[in-house]
Motif scaffolding. Structure first.
Motif, mmCIF file in Angstrom:
data_model
loop_
_atom_site.group_PDB
_atom_site.id
_atom_site.type_symbol
_atom_site.label_atom_id
_atom_site.label_comp_id
_atom_site.label_asym_id
_atom_site.label_seq_id
_atom_site.Cartn_x
_atom_site.Cartn_y
_atom_site.Cartn_z
ATOM 1 N N GLY A 1 0.802 -1.226 0.000
ATOM 2 C CA GLY A 1 0.000 0.000 0.000
ATOM 3 C C GLY A 1 0.829 1.267 0.000
ATOM 4 N N LEU A 2 1.988 1.210 -0.658
ATOM 5 C CA LEU A 2 2.832 2.401 -0.710
ATOM 6 C C LEU A 2 2.362 3.324 -1.834
ATOM 7 N N VAL A 3 2.850 4.549 -1.816
ATOM 8 C CA VAL A 3 2.540 5.511 -2.871
ATOM 9 C C VAL A 3 3.864 5.905 -3.513
ATOM 10 N N ILE A 4 3.953 5.776 -4.829
ATOM 11 C CA ILE A 4 5.221 5.995 -5.507
ATOM 12 C C ILE A 4 5.122 7.150 -6.505
ATOM 13 N N ALA A 5 6.026 8.092 -6.358
ATOM 14 C CA ALA A 5 6.113 9.231 -7.272
ATOM 15 C C ALA A 5 7.288 8.998 -8.202
ATOM 16 N N GLU A 6 7.145 9.386 -9.464
ATOM 17 C CA GLU A 6 8.095 9.030 -10.520
ATOM 18 C C GLU A 6 8.449 10.273 -11.325
ATOM 19 N N HIS B 1 -6.615 3.749 -14.780
ATOM 20 C CA HIS B 1 -5.685 4.574 -13.999
ATOM 21 C C HIS B 1 -5.285 5.863 -14.719
ATOM 22 N N GLU B 2 -5.122 5.785 -16.038
ATOM 23 C CA GLU B 2 -4.699 6.988 -16.761
ATOM 24 C C GLU B 2 -5.817 8.020 -16.822
ATOM 25 N N ASN B 3 -7.039 7.563 -17.076
ATOM 26 C CA ASN B 3 -8.162 8.504 -17.069
ATOM 27 C C ASN B 3 -8.309 9.166 -15.700
ATOM 28 N N LEU B 4 -8.110 8.364 -14.661
ATOM 29 C CA LEU B 4 -8.229 8.903 -13.314
ATOM 30 C C LEU B 4 -7.135 9.939 -13.053
ATOM 31 N N GLY B 5 -5.922 9.644 -13.510
ATOM 32 C CA GLY B 5 -4.829 10.599 -13.357
ATOM 33 C C GLY B 5 -5.128 11.896 -14.097
ATOM 34 N N SER B 6 -5.608 11.792 -15.342
ATOM 35 C CA SER B 6 -5.953 12.988 -16.110
ATOM 36 C C SER B 6 -7.036 13.796 -15.410
ATOM 37 N N MET B 7 -7.991 13.088 -14.820
ATOM 38 C CA MET B 7 -9.072 13.738 -14.085
ATOM 39 C C MET B 7 -8.499 14.608 -12.948
ATOM 40 N N SER C 1 -1.562 6.357 -12.026
ATOM 41 C CA SER C 1 -2.494 7.467 -11.797
ATOM 42 C C SER C 1 -1.724 8.702 -11.343
ATOM 43 N N VAL C 2 -0.835 8.485 -10.386
ATOM 44 C CA VAL C 2 -0.071 9.609 -9.829
ATOM 45 C C VAL C 2 0.769 10.277 -10.908
ATOM 46 N N ARG C 3 1.389 9.463 -11.773
ATOM 47 C CA ARG C 3 2.250 10.023 -12.810
ATOM 48 C C ARG C 3 1.433 10.831 -13.824
ATOM 49 N N VAL C 4 0.322 10.262 -14.317
ATOM 50 C CA VAL C 4 -0.487 10.960 -15.313
ATOM 51 C C VAL C 4 -1.125 12.216 -14.719
ATOM 52 N N SER C 5 -1.378 12.185 -13.419
ATOM 53 C CA SER C 5 -1.965 13.366 -12.761
ATOM 54 C C SER C 5 -0.942 14.485 -12.593
ATOM 55 N N MET C 6 0.304 14.255 -12.973
ATOM 56 C CA MET C 6 1.420 15.168 -12.714
ATOM 57 C C MET C 6 1.571 15.412 -11.207
#
Lengths: 267, 267
Positions: free
Chosen positions: A35-40, A130-136, A162-167
């Motif tokens: 359940g970690l959160v990873i930023a890239e 996940h990508e649509n959610l990130g864009s959202m 999701s995190v990556r596409v959300s910037m």
């Protein structure tokens, strides 16, 4: 201030949180896993550093350590420095962004707290890409949406893609789960929100005429199936985007952006 | 009516146009290569069949032959039927959409002809990402934009990935190259187009107030660098999307969609 620790071996246990990011059953950034959160990448890592998510480790090449030096000067966190080859072997693919940060997943936020001061919220049902959610999330951040609320069957906004596409905006735009679906939409109505369901129905009023509330909850379903009958019925009004005949509906994040834009267009 | 021809061998020369779709220097769908246009998946293949691009061959699994039977009944074209394994080896990756169609690239369309009856056009500079370009065509089709015009340094709208992301609309929305860049913008002005440059400049008027022409050309630059100074200067007016402070700009196709939406919002 951040400290650099050298990593020479792919077996180094200190970087286990970054291991096998693409191996489906072992990915550390799944709710069922660690359940970690990873930023890239530097943009998203910077945004994580400036969010409620506090990374407990970074893994990156020397170039990225240099790039992030100003932001890392203010943070107590180990930066595991490795070659691009060692990184690739640890994460399981060549990562051309060259840096990752990892944070623990905080407890989910409370619905009441998230909507308390909001004037525009997006409410999603079945948005499981996940990508649509990130864009959202990116569009919500850009166009002043205060929160994203999740009904049934949505993807994980904190999954790496999701995190990556959300910037990185998935780490900053508040979100919460709607308690009880779709019954919980009544909670929004009682707080004075106009609940507006986006629909392709050509008989529905346009967004431009339908969005009349001071507080608006924009209800969005997945591309293709759209909203369930139950969610549609629970809305106050339907609203359509004026579309050309014979085309597909827009991508769900783009359709959402039209509605978000309608809320800020005159500002 | 289409005929089915069985393909048992990956070396069958009749399917050479579908070979090595991911091998950079041999891809058949590059202007420098064979210059073919490839549609992927039933939705996009259907749209190609209903476009000026006439496929000269299809390659697909039996399931897709069944799915496309109604449309193929009206067309003279060979359908090369193969197993998923043979297809994967020919194209160079596992194609889960199961069908491809290939057409020859027609001559480029003439600028004057493409803009003749248009009331809304998008004019792109430096949009060099195939997926953004594909999304741009999808949004243009959905929101009634009549044509897309290319200034300098744009990606190829007929590359397989652009076509796929556009849902096939890259095969249907007319496009042309602007003769002389950015000087050619004067040609649009002389035809009565208001040339509006999208800009993040907070001092620019909003889209809602800037788009006043009966005919509008929306000038869009790439995410990140934006429009060149020269293109900006050649526009009649700048226009901004009302954005939240401290966020990135929107994705270029999403930003374009806001402007397209503004043109149809009251319809």
């Amino acid at each position: 201030m951040a400290v650099v620790l050298e990593v020479d071996s792919v077996d180094d246990p200190r970087i286990d949180d970054f291991r096998d990011l693409k191996a489906a059953d072992r990915r550390p950034d799944r709710p069922g896993g660690k359940g970690l959160v990873i930023a890239e990448g530097t943009v998203v890592v910077r945004r994580m550093l400036d969010s409620p998510f506090r990374p407990h480790a970074l893994l990156g090449v020397d170039k990225r350590w240099q790039d992030l030096a100003p932001e890392l000067a203010a943070v107590e966190v180990p930066f595991y420095r490795a070659s691009a080859e060692v990184m690739a072997e640890v994460v399981g693919f060549h990562l051309n962004r060259g840096v990752l940060a990892v944070a623990h997943r905080p407890p989910e936020r409370d619905f009441d707290e998230v909507v308390a001061d909001a004037t525009t919220v997006a409410v999603l049902e079945g948005v499981n890409d996940h990508e649509n959610l990130g864009s959202m999330f990116r569009n919500a951040a850009g166009l002043g949406v205060d929160a994203i609320l999740f009904g049934d069957r949505c993807a994980d906004p904190l999954y790496r893609r999701s995190v990556r596409v959300s910037m990185g905006h998935a780490l900053r735009v508040p979100f919460a789960r709607v308690p009880d679906w779709p019954g919980g939409l009544g909670l929004l109505r009682r707080r004075g929100f106009q609940v507006v369901a986006l629909t392709p129905d050509p008989m529905a009023p346009t967004l431009a005429t339908a969005l009349t509330g001071d507080r608006v909850a924009l209800l969005l379903g997945a591309e293709g199936p759209g909203l369930t009958e139950e969610a549609m019925t629970a809305a106050d009004v339907g609203a359509r985007i004026p579309m050309s005949a014979g085309t597909d509906s827009l991508n769900v994040a783009t359709a959402a952006a039209m509605a978000f834009y309608e809320r800020v267009r005159a500002s």
